[in-house]
Design an enzyme around this catalytic site. Structure first.
Site, mmCIF file in Angstrom:
data_model
loop_
_atom_site.group_PDB
_atom_site.id
_atom_site.type_symbol
_atom_site.label_atom_id
_atom_site.label_comp_id
_atom_site.label_asym_id
_atom_site.label_seq_id
_atom_site.Cartn_x
_atom_site.Cartn_y
_atom_site.Cartn_z
ATOM 1 N N GLY A 139 -51.378 -26.456 -28.356
ATOM 2 C CA GLY A 139 -49.917 -26.398 -28.305
ATOM 3 C C GLY A 139 -49.400 -26.743 -26.935
ATOM 4 O O GLY A 139 -50.166 -27.054 -26.019
ATOM 5 N N GLU A 148 -48.953 -32.871 -28.985
ATOM 6 C CA GLU A 148 -49.779 -31.898 -28.263
ATOM 7 C C GLU A 148 -51.194 -31.831 -28.847
ATOM 8 O O GLU A 148 -52.175 -31.736 -28.104
ATOM 9 C CB GLU A 148 -49.119 -30.516 -28.282
ATOM 10 C CG GLU A 148 -47.918 -30.400 -27.350
ATOM 11 C CD GLU A 148 -48.308 -30.415 -25.872
ATOM 12 O OE1 GLU A 148 -49.493 -30.281 -25.549
ATOM 13 O OE2 GLU A 148 -47.401 -30.582 -25.037
ATOM 14 N N GLU A 153 -54.473 -32.723 -26.628
ATOM 15 C CA GLU A 153 -55.392 -31.627 -26.297
ATOM 16 C C GLU A 153 -56.699 -31.660 -27.084
ATOM 17 O O GLU A 153 -57.691 -31.083 -26.636
ATOM 18 C CB GLU A 153 -54.702 -30.276 -26.521
ATOM 19 C CG GLU A 153 -53.560 -30.044 -25.538
ATOM 20 C CD GLU A 153 -53.039 -28.622 -25.542
ATOM 21 O OE1 GLU A 153 -52.470 -28.208 -24.533
ATOM 22 O OE2 GLU A 153 -53.211 -27.912 -26.568
ATOM 23 N N GLU A 193 -62.309 -27.377 -23.498
ATOM 24 C CA GLU A 193 -63.374 -27.150 -24.472
ATOM 25 C C GLU A 193 -62.717 -26.823 -25.811
ATOM 26 O O GLU A 193 -61.674 -26.156 -25.846
ATOM 27 C CB GLU A 193 -64.216 -25.948 -23.991
ATOM 28 C CG GLU A 193 -65.484 -25.694 -24.738
ATOM 29 C CD GLU A 193 -66.220 -24.473 -24.143
ATOM 30 O OE1 GLU A 193 -65.883 -24.049 -23.018
ATOM 31 O OE2 GLU A 193 -67.117 -23.954 -24.834
#
Ligand SMILES: [Zn+2]
Length: 204
Positions: free
Chosen positions: A89, A105, A109, A155
């Site tokens: 997020g 997002e 990510e 990660e």
């Protein structure tokens, strides 16, 4: 199970925009007069600009595969919750709709492409003085892309919806995961005709 939507990580106090922190107009650089309880928002007499402080709007995205949920580990020096885990997020940009923000997002990510399925909740987070967020929680499913941590995450990992969870950065994330797991809540429909990446007028 009760839905929880307001989270405090510290004891909030009633505050208003504080002129002691905002001494000059950010539009024209003129000095700002002191605020008062009657006029709590800094106002620039030179150009008419008014500072309204608001919670920062964000999105978080619940992505599941069977009984597993996708979490990421937070990187970044000095970011809130660095080293802890969270749902993917981030913040909604000015001119961006929240559904497009969620897709962006997730892409930044996790490397994954997703389709937004539903609206699960909206949550207020009082994370620390000066950092208040209003977060739209969306459910999405993977449609493609690569599985590669990027941007604010270092990660990625799948964890059981039932837990146990790793050290979580946001109580809100753990709460919505547990709520969805316990209730089977599928969420409210989302607008299928959303802007989808169209950037709206960015003029001040
Ligand atoms: Zn001004």
């Amino acid at each position: 199970m009760r839905a929880t939507q307001v989270f405090h990580t510290y004891q909030p106090v009633q505050t208003v925009a504080d002129s002691s922190r905002f001494r000059y107009c950010c539009a024209c650089a003129a000095p700002l007069p002191l605020t008062s309880p009657e006029k709590p928002h800094p106002f620039c007499p030179a150009c008419g600009w008014t500072l309204y402080r608001n919670p920062a709007p964000g999105v978080v995205i619940l992505i599941t595969e069977g009984d597993l949920v996708l979490l990421g580990r937070r990187g970044g020096e000095g970011n809130y919750g660095t080293g802890k885990w969270c749902l993917p997020g981030g913040y909604i940009e000015f001119g961006e709709d929240f559904l497009t923000a969620a897709i962006r997002e997730v892409r930044e990510e996790t490397g994954l492409e997703v389709e937004i399925q539903s609206l699960l909740s909206v949550m207020s987070n009082f994370l620390k003085p000066g950092l208040h967020t209003l977060v739209v929680v969306l459910k999405a499913h993977i449609t493609g892309g690569a599985f590669l941590a990027g941007d604010d995450l270092t990660e990625l990992a799948w964890y059981p919806l039932a837990g146990p969870f790793p050290d979580m950065a946001f109580e809100a994330d753990q709460s919505i995961i547990s709520y969805v797991h316990a209730t089977g809540f599928e969420g409210a429909p989302v607008d299928r005709e959303y802007a989808g990446g169209v950037c709206h007028d960015l003029a001040l």
